[in-house]
Design a protein around this motif. Structure first.
Motif, PDB file in Angstrom:
ATOM      1  N   ALA A   4     -25.345 -44.057   6.792  1.00 56.63           N
ATOM      2  CA  ALA A   4     -25.690 -45.699   7.204  1.00 56.63           C
ATOM      3  C   ALA A   4     -27.125 -46.152   7.862  1.00 56.63           C
ATOM      4  N   SER A   5     -27.601 -45.216   8.434  1.00 54.37           N
ATOM      5  CA  SER A   5     -28.557 -45.912   9.665  1.00 54.37           C
ATOM      6  C   SER A   5     -29.722 -45.996   8.826  1.00 54.37           C
ATOM      7  N   ASP A   6     -30.668 -44.944   7.952  1.00 53.35           N
ATOM      8  CA  ASP A   6     -31.686 -45.044   7.725  1.00 53.35           C
ATOM      9  C   ASP A   6     -32.095 -44.380   6.720  1.00 53.35           C
ATOM     10  N   GLN A   7     -33.442 -44.794   6.363  1.00 54.26           N
ATOM     11  CA  GLN A   7     -33.666 -44.169   4.483  1.00 54.26           C
ATOM     12  C   GLN A   7     -32.858 -42.325   4.655  1.00 54.26           C
ATOM     13  N   LEU A   8     -34.147 -41.735   5.807  1.00 55.74           N
ATOM     14  CA  LEU A   8     -33.584 -40.768   5.598  1.00 55.74           C
ATOM     15  C   LEU A   8     -33.106 -40.340   6.206  1.00 55.74           C
ATOM     16  N   GLY A   9     -31.200 -40.694   6.471  1.00 56.58           N
ATOM     17  CA  GLY A   9     -30.407 -39.417   7.663  1.00 56.58           C
ATOM     18  C   GLY A   9     -29.478 -39.211   6.212  1.00 56.58           C
ATOM     19  N   ALA A  10     -29.581 -40.092   5.386  1.00 59.75           N
ATOM     20  CA  ALA A  10     -28.042 -39.369   4.563  1.00 59.75           C
ATOM     21  C   ALA A  10     -29.049 -37.779   4.079  1.00 59.75           C
ATOM     22  N   PRO A  11     -30.258 -38.120   2.933  1.00 60.13           N
ATOM     23  CA  PRO A  11     -30.611 -37.176   2.585  1.00 60.13           C
ATOM     24  C   PRO A  11     -31.105 -35.773   3.115  1.00 60.13           C
ATOM     25  N   ASP A  12     -31.203 -36.083   4.693  1.00 64.16           N
ATOM     26  CA  ASP A  12     -31.830 -35.204   5.997  1.00 64.16           C
ATOM     27  C   ASP A  12     -30.241 -34.418   5.900  1.00 64.16           C
ATOM     28  N   LEU A  13     -29.279 -35.167   6.368  1.00 66.07           N
ATOM     29  CA  LEU A  13     -28.196 -34.708   6.486  1.00 66.07           C
ATOM     30  C   LEU A  13     -27.412 -33.763   5.565  1.00 66.07           C
ATOM     31  N   ALA A  58     -29.246 -32.383   3.111  1.00 69.17           N
ATOM     32  CA  ALA A  58     -29.631 -31.063   2.995  1.00 69.17           C
ATOM     33  C   ALA A  58     -29.988 -30.681   4.094  1.00 69.17           C
ATOM     34  N   PHE A  59     -29.580 -30.404   4.904  1.00 73.51           N
ATOM     35  CA  PHE A  59     -28.630 -29.794   6.589  1.00 73.51           C
ATOM     36  C   PHE A  59     -28.005 -29.679   5.898  1.00 73.51           C
ATOM     37  N   PHE A  60     -26.680 -29.810   5.538  1.00 75.58           N
ATOM     38  CA  PHE A  60     -25.112 -29.420   5.339  1.00 75.58           C
ATOM     39  C   PHE A  60     -25.201 -28.414   4.229  1.00 75.58           C
ATOM     40  N   SER A  61     -26.370 -28.580   3.118  1.00 74.18           N
ATOM     41  CA  SER A  61     -26.061 -27.982   1.874  1.00 74.18           C
ATOM     42  C   SER A  61     -27.247 -27.122   2.241  1.00 74.18           C
ATOM     43  N   HIS A  62     -28.133 -27.301   2.974  1.00 71.33           N
ATOM     44  CA  HIS A  62     -29.470 -25.694   2.922  1.00 71.33           C
ATOM     45  C   HIS A  62     -29.209 -25.208   4.177  1.00 71.33           C
ATOM     46  N   GLY A  63     -28.927 -25.604   4.892  1.00 69.91           N
ATOM     47  CA  GLY A  63     -29.563 -25.116   6.074  1.00 69.91           C
ATOM     48  C   GLY A  63     -30.614 -25.594   6.490  1.00 69.91           C
ATOM     49  N   ILE A  64     -31.872 -26.560   6.147  1.00 71.35           N
ATOM     50  CA  ILE A  64     -32.872 -27.722   6.371  1.00 71.35           C
ATOM     51  C   ILE A  64     -32.348 -28.811   8.122  1.00 71.35           C
ATOM     52  N   LEU A  65     -32.405 -28.259   8.505  1.00 69.33           N
ATOM     53  CA  LEU A  65     -32.800 -29.208   9.613  1.00 69.33           C
ATOM     54  C   LEU A  65     -34.489 -29.538   9.751  1.00 69.33           C
ATOM     55  N   THR A  66     -34.214 -30.760   9.936  1.00 67.62           N
ATOM     56  CA  THR A  66     -35.274 -31.573  10.057  1.00 67.62           C
ATOM     57  C   THR A  66     -35.800 -32.589  11.177  1.00 67.62           C
ATOM     58  N   GLU A  67     -37.215 -32.261  11.983  1.00 66.92           N
ATOM     59  CA  GLU A  67     -37.284 -32.994  12.910  1.00 66.92           C
ATOM     60  C   GLU A  67     -36.603 -34.571  12.839  1.00 66.92           C
ATOM     61  N   LYS A  86     -33.690 -34.716  15.802  1.00 65.84           N
ATOM     62  CA  LYS A  86     -34.318 -36.278  17.276  1.00 65.84           C
ATOM     63  C   LYS A  86     -33.901 -37.705  16.890  1.00 65.84           C
ATOM     64  N   TYR A  87     -33.709 -37.963  15.546  1.00 64.78           N
ATOM     65  CA  TYR A  87     -33.041 -39.013  16.015  1.00 64.78           C
ATOM     66  C   TYR A  87     -31.846 -39.541  15.517  1.00 64.78           C
ATOM     67  N   HIS A  88     -30.872 -38.678  14.863  1.00 66.76           N
ATOM     68  CA  HIS A  88     -29.472 -38.513  14.773  1.00 66.76           C
ATOM     69  C   HIS A  88     -28.672 -37.849  15.465  1.00 66.76           C
ATOM     70  N   LEU A 127     -37.307 -29.206  25.733  1.00 65.33           N
ATOM     71  CA  LEU A 127     -36.226 -27.729  25.950  1.00 65.33           C
ATOM     72  C   LEU A 127     -35.440 -27.549  25.953  1.00 65.33           C
ATOM     73  N   LEU A 128     -34.413 -28.240  24.119  1.00 66.47           N
ATOM     74  CA  LEU A 128     -33.651 -27.961  23.596  1.00 66.47           C
ATOM     75  C   LEU A 128     -33.964 -27.210  22.386  1.00 66.47           C
ATOM     76  N   LEU A 129     -34.686 -28.030  21.738  1.00 58.75           N
ATOM     77  CA  LEU A 129     -35.840 -27.160  20.987  1.00 58.75           C
ATOM     78  C   LEU A 129     -36.610 -25.370  21.503  1.00 58.75           C
TER      79      LEU A 129
END
Length: 150
Positions: A87-96, A98-107, A111-113, A139-141
């Motif tokens: 619900a937060s921004d235009q990139l949130g849902a597509p990024d999430l 992509a992460f869940f379906s393909h393991g693609i973790l965007t910066e 960092k922002y979510h 450091l976390l990266l």
């Protein structure tokens, strides 16, 4: 949650400890599981002289990345976070997605979510505080890379 060995050594010297005593104490605490350090070269130079005084801090950071993707397989905190990300921004849902379906973790997602947003809910003991400050992201990266997760 983290300190450089040199800083710890300097503070311990003010209390009368020798360098050898500091090294022995860190070694003991590491073997007891009280602190973590990654002085092995396979973890990378960025982590070499760091001592993690609160190992749970690492677990808390990694749990947002290495996790179950199905809503029924995660706890309430992660379900709420996922809903807020979507619900937060235009990139949130597509990024999430992509992460869940393909393991693609965007910066952006990381960092922002996952590590930064949303803030703790009202009534939570840490309400108003961020999960991980901006200054800890590099450091976390480095930790994730050292663990072979990125």
């Amino acid at each position: 949650p983290v300190v450089r060995f040199g800083e710890l050594e300097a503070k311990a010297k003010l209390c009368g400890m020798t360098s050898k005593e500091v090294s022995s104490a860190v070694c003991f605490l590491k073997h007891a599981g009280v602190v973590l350090s990654f002085d092995d070269d396979r973890y990378g130079a960025a982590l070499h002289d760091l001592i993690f005084m609160q190992p749970q801090w690492i677990v808390d950071a990694v749990k947002y990345v290495v996790r179950e993707v199905e809503p029924g397989g995660v706890n309430e905190e992660l379900r709420v976070m996922d809903d807020n990300v979507r619900a937060s921004d235009q990139l949130g849902a597509p990024d999430l997605d992509a992460f869940f379906s393909h393991g693609i973790l965007t910066e952006h997602l990381l960092k922002y979510h996952l590590w930064k947003h949303p803030r703790w809910e009202a009534g939570h003991p840490r309400a108003g505080k961020r999960k991980f400050d901006d200054g800890t992201h590099a450091l976390l990266l480095a930790l994730l890379k050292g663990f072979g997760l990125l």
